[in-house]
Enzyme design. Structure first.
Site, PDB file in Angstrom:
ATOM      1  N   ASP A  34       0.837  -1.208   0.000  1.00  0.00           N
ATOM      2  CA  ASP A  34       0.000   0.000   0.000  1.00  0.00           C
ATOM      3  C   ASP A  34       0.868   1.252   0.000  1.00  0.00           C
ATOM      4  OD1 ASP A  34      -2.714  -0.973   0.054  1.00  0.00           O
ATOM      5  OD2 ASP A  34      -2.203  -1.856   1.990  1.00  0.00           O
ATOM      6  N   MET A 136     -12.665  -1.309  -3.556  1.00  0.00           N
ATOM      7  CA  MET A 136     -12.338  -0.986  -2.160  1.00  0.00           C
ATOM      8  C   MET A 136     -13.570  -1.246  -1.299  1.00  0.00           C
ATOM      9  SD  MET A 136      -9.174  -0.119  -2.083  1.00  0.00           S
ATOM     10  CE  MET A 136      -9.167   0.215  -0.311  1.00  0.00           C
ATOM     11  N   GLY A 141      -6.749   4.350   3.181  1.00  0.00           N
ATOM     12  CA  GLY A 141      -5.931   5.209   4.047  1.00  0.00           C
ATOM     13  C   GLY A 141      -5.383   4.477   5.262  1.00  0.00           C
ATOM     14  N   GLY A 196      -5.035  -7.363   5.548  1.00  0.00           N
ATOM     15  CA  GLY A 196      -3.916  -6.794   6.301  1.00  0.00           C
ATOM     16  C   GLY A 196      -3.968  -7.196   7.751  1.00  0.00           C
TER      17      GLY A 196
HETATM   18  C1  DX5 Z   1      -6.450   0.477   2.859  1.00  0.00           C
HETATM   19  C2  DX5 Z   1      -5.405  -0.394   2.190  1.00  0.00           C
HETATM   20  C3  DX5 Z   1      -5.590  -1.806   2.518  1.00  0.00           C
HETATM   21  C4  DX5 Z   1      -5.445  -2.127   3.970  1.00  0.00           C
HETATM   22  C5  DX5 Z   1      -6.162  -3.378   4.270  1.00  0.00           C
HETATM   23  O1  DX5 Z   1      -6.219   1.776   2.530  1.00  0.00           O
HETATM   24  O2  DX5 Z   1      -5.469  -0.253   0.791  1.00  0.00           O
HETATM   25  O3  DX5 Z   1      -4.768  -2.643   1.716  1.00  0.00           O
HETATM   26  O4  DX5 Z   1      -4.126  -2.246   4.387  1.00  0.00           O
HETATM   27  O5  DX5 Z   1      -6.077  -3.592   5.629  1.00  0.00           O
HETATM   28  P1  DX5 Z   1      -7.205  -4.378   6.419  1.00  0.00           P
HETATM   29  O6  DX5 Z   1      -7.250  -5.751   5.852  1.00  0.00           O
HETATM   30  O7  DX5 Z   1      -6.726  -4.328   7.829  1.00  0.00           O
HETATM   31  O8  DX5 Z   1      -8.504  -3.621   6.209  1.00  0.00           O
HETATM   32 ZN    ZN Z   2      -4.501  -1.818  -0.495  1.00  0.00          ZN
END
Ligand code: DX5
Ligand code: ZN
Length: 218
Positions: A34, A136, A141, A196
């Site tokens: 990211d 998304m 963020g 994540g």
């Molecule tokens: C959000 C990112 C994601 C995020 C996902 O802005 O693009 O890739 O790290 O994290 P989790 O799985 O904890 O929502």
């Molecule tokens: Zn991401």
């Protein structure tokens, strides 16, 4: 086969190499990176030098998610750093078609990401030009946010659009994916699952990834 892409945003950055090897050993498919610029999203993360370092450790492809304004300026740098997939946000450039083709010219695969409030309709004309569509399921963020349930119909509609217009495009979701909701997301037709915090903040990455795999393959 369904793909699992751990987002290193929730990893321990002081031990990034070890963290990446640990999830690789557990059998994931991609490393999700990211990139945030403090403009497109209210957070700042990493740039091309860190991606280049990750590339030296990772044995699986790097799925680089650019949450940056005017991404055209940096596509070449992220490609040179070793990104295998480069995803730009439709909201971040007025010239999405150009950005996609810039990515493809580097030899990387081209992805387009849509924020929760962005309708699918905006990418209908370019679906044949991309390799991956990222829906998304949180506002980008930060890691650790809650999955926005009302994105499920959008994911299903994206699946339909891909099946109709360009069946080789991978459908990816990012944000709030957990062991509790991964099944319903799978049923909406997703190919690539970014996760994540549910992986990197779990006690045992191997066990979590194994459980995810069991659900995805069931
Ligand atoms: C959000 C990112 C994601 C995020 C996902 O802005 O693009 O890739 O790290 O994290 P989790 O799985 O904890 O929502
Ligand atoms: Zn991401």
């Amino acid at each position: 086969m369904k793909k699992i892409a751990p987002s290193i945003l929730s990893a321990d950055f002081s031990r990034l190499g070890e963290e990446i090897l640990a999830v690789e050993d557990a059998g994931v498919d991609l490393i999700h990176v990211d990139v945030m610029d403090g403009h497109f999203v209210p957070n700042i993360t990493i740039g091309p030098p860190v991606v280049a370092s990750i590339k030296k450790t990772a044995r699986i492809p790097l799925d680089v998610h650019l949450m940056i304004e005017a991404p055209d300026r940096y596509i070449r740098s992220f490609a040179d750093a070793g990104s295998d997939i480069i995803t730009v946000h439709a909201e971040a450039t007025s010239h999405l078609h150009r950005a996609i083709h810039l990515i493809r010219e580097t030899g990387a695969k081209a992805g387009v990401a849509l924020n929760p409030a962005t309708p699918l309709a905006g990418i209908e004309q370019i679906i044949g030009d991309i390799d991956l569509l990222l829906i998304m399921t949180v506002n980008p963020g930060f890691g650790g946010q809650k999955f926005i349930e009302s994105m499920l119909p959008k994911i299903r509609a994206a699946r339909d659009m891909i099946d109709r217009a360009s069946p080789d495009v991978l459908l990816e979701v990012d944000g709030g994916i957990t062991l509790q909701n991964i099944e319903v997301v799978k049923e909406a037709g997703v190919d690539v699952f970014v996760a994540g915090s549910s992986i990197f903040l779990s006690e045992n990455y191997g066990q979590t990834i194994k459980e995810m795999r069991t659900i995805l393959e069931g």
